[in-house]
Design an enzyme around this catalytic site. Structure first.
Site, PDB file in Angstrom:
ATOM      1  N   ASN A  77      50.019  53.942  89.517  1.00 50.91           N
ATOM      2  CA  ASN A  77      50.270  54.129  88.085  1.00 50.91           C
ATOM      3  C   ASN A  77      51.699  53.814  87.663  1.00 50.91           C
ATOM      4  O   ASN A  77      52.094  54.101  86.542  1.00 50.91           O
ATOM      5  CB  ASN A  77      49.935  55.573  87.676  1.00 50.91           C
ATOM      6  CG  ASN A  77      48.553  55.983  88.124  1.00 50.91           C
ATOM      7  OD1 ASN A  77      48.422  56.745  89.074  1.00 50.91           O
ATOM      8  ND2 ASN A  77      47.522  55.455  87.501  1.00 50.91           N
ATOM      9  N   ILE A  84      55.590  53.717  83.663  1.00 49.51           N
ATOM     10  CA  ILE A  84      54.652  54.738  84.124  1.00 49.51           C
ATOM     11  C   ILE A  84      53.437  54.782  83.204  1.00 49.51           C
ATOM     12  O   ILE A  84      53.581  54.850  81.986  1.00 49.51           O
ATOM     13  CB  ILE A  84      55.334  56.124  84.113  1.00 49.51           C
ATOM     14  CG1 ILE A  84      56.646  56.075  84.915  1.00 49.51           C
ATOM     15  CG2 ILE A  84      54.400  57.202  84.648  1.00 49.51           C
ATOM     16  CD1 ILE A  84      57.607  57.203  84.592  1.00 49.51           C
ATOM     17  N   CYS A  85      52.250  54.739  83.793  1.00 54.59           N
ATOM     18  CA  CYS A  85      51.015  54.854  83.025  1.00 54.59           C
ATOM     19  C   CYS A  85      50.597  56.318  83.042  1.00 54.59           C
ATOM     20  O   CYS A  85      50.055  56.801  84.033  1.00 54.59           O
ATOM     21  CB  CYS A  85      49.930  53.968  83.629  1.00 54.59           C
ATOM     22  SG  CYS A  85      48.427  53.994  82.658  1.00 54.59           S
ATOM     23  N   LEU A  86      50.905  57.022  81.954  1.00 55.37           N
ATOM     24  CA  LEU A  86      50.616  58.452  81.857  1.00 55.37           C
ATOM     25  C   LEU A  86      50.385  58.781  80.387  1.00 55.37           C
ATOM     26  O   LEU A  86      51.218  58.442  79.540  1.00 55.37           O
ATOM     27  CB  LEU A  86      51.815  59.244  82.415  1.00 55.37           C
ATOM     28  CG  LEU A  86      51.679  60.746  82.554  1.00 55.37           C
ATOM     29  CD1 LEU A  86      50.544  61.111  83.514  1.00 55.37           C
ATOM     30  CD2 LEU A  86      52.988  61.350  83.036  1.00 55.37           C
TER      31      LEU A  86
END
Length: 152
Positions: A77, A84-86
């Protein structure tokens, strides 16, 4: 004005009562922050120190800060640019950012993501499929990167 007083309050709280394994400080200006997250015990990032950059937008807290890893990390992620993939780092409708969240909760969420990757919402498809289908290789690569880039 609201942004400055809120940031000052948040930074003071982060200095006096930081979440375990997380430090955060000002890098010159109030809207330019740095943070360090220690890799969690029993994760491939254990003993690693990961540096992050936090840029606080003008509209904070109505807009989430932009956070990225400065230390390379092998993670499904987090991409090679440190993005950041969040969901809590994005505004609705796609994201889950709310003004009630703060920098401390974001850093704690990132720390949790490091310990529990989400391979179904990857930024790095190859690392994600490695995590799903060859976990031993993933753990080996993540440990190697941690020693190489985040070792003390």
């Amino acid at each position: 004005m609201q942004r400055a007083s809120r940031l000052t309050r948040e930074l003071s709280l982060l200095a006096t009562e930081p979440p375990p394994g997380i430090t955060c400080w000002q890098n010159g200006q109030l809207d330019d922050l740095r943070a360090q997250i220690l890799g969690g015990v029993d994760t491939p990032y254990e003993k690693g120190i990961f540096n992050l950059e936090i840029v606080v937008p003008e509209r904070y807290p109505f807009e989430p800060p932009k956070i990225r890893f400065l230390t390379p990390i092998y993670h499904p992620n987090i991409d090679s640019a440190g993005r950041i993939c969040l969901d809590v780092l994005k505004l609705p409708p796609k994201g889950a950012w709310r003004p009630s969240l703060n920098i401390s909760t974001l850093l704690t969420s990132i720390q949790l993501l490091m310990a529990e990757p989400n391979p179904d919402d990857p930024l790095m498809a190859d690392i994600s499929s490695e995590y799903k289908y060859n976990k031993q290789l993933f753990l080996l690569n993540a440990k190697e990167w941690t020693e190489k880039y985040a070792g003390q």
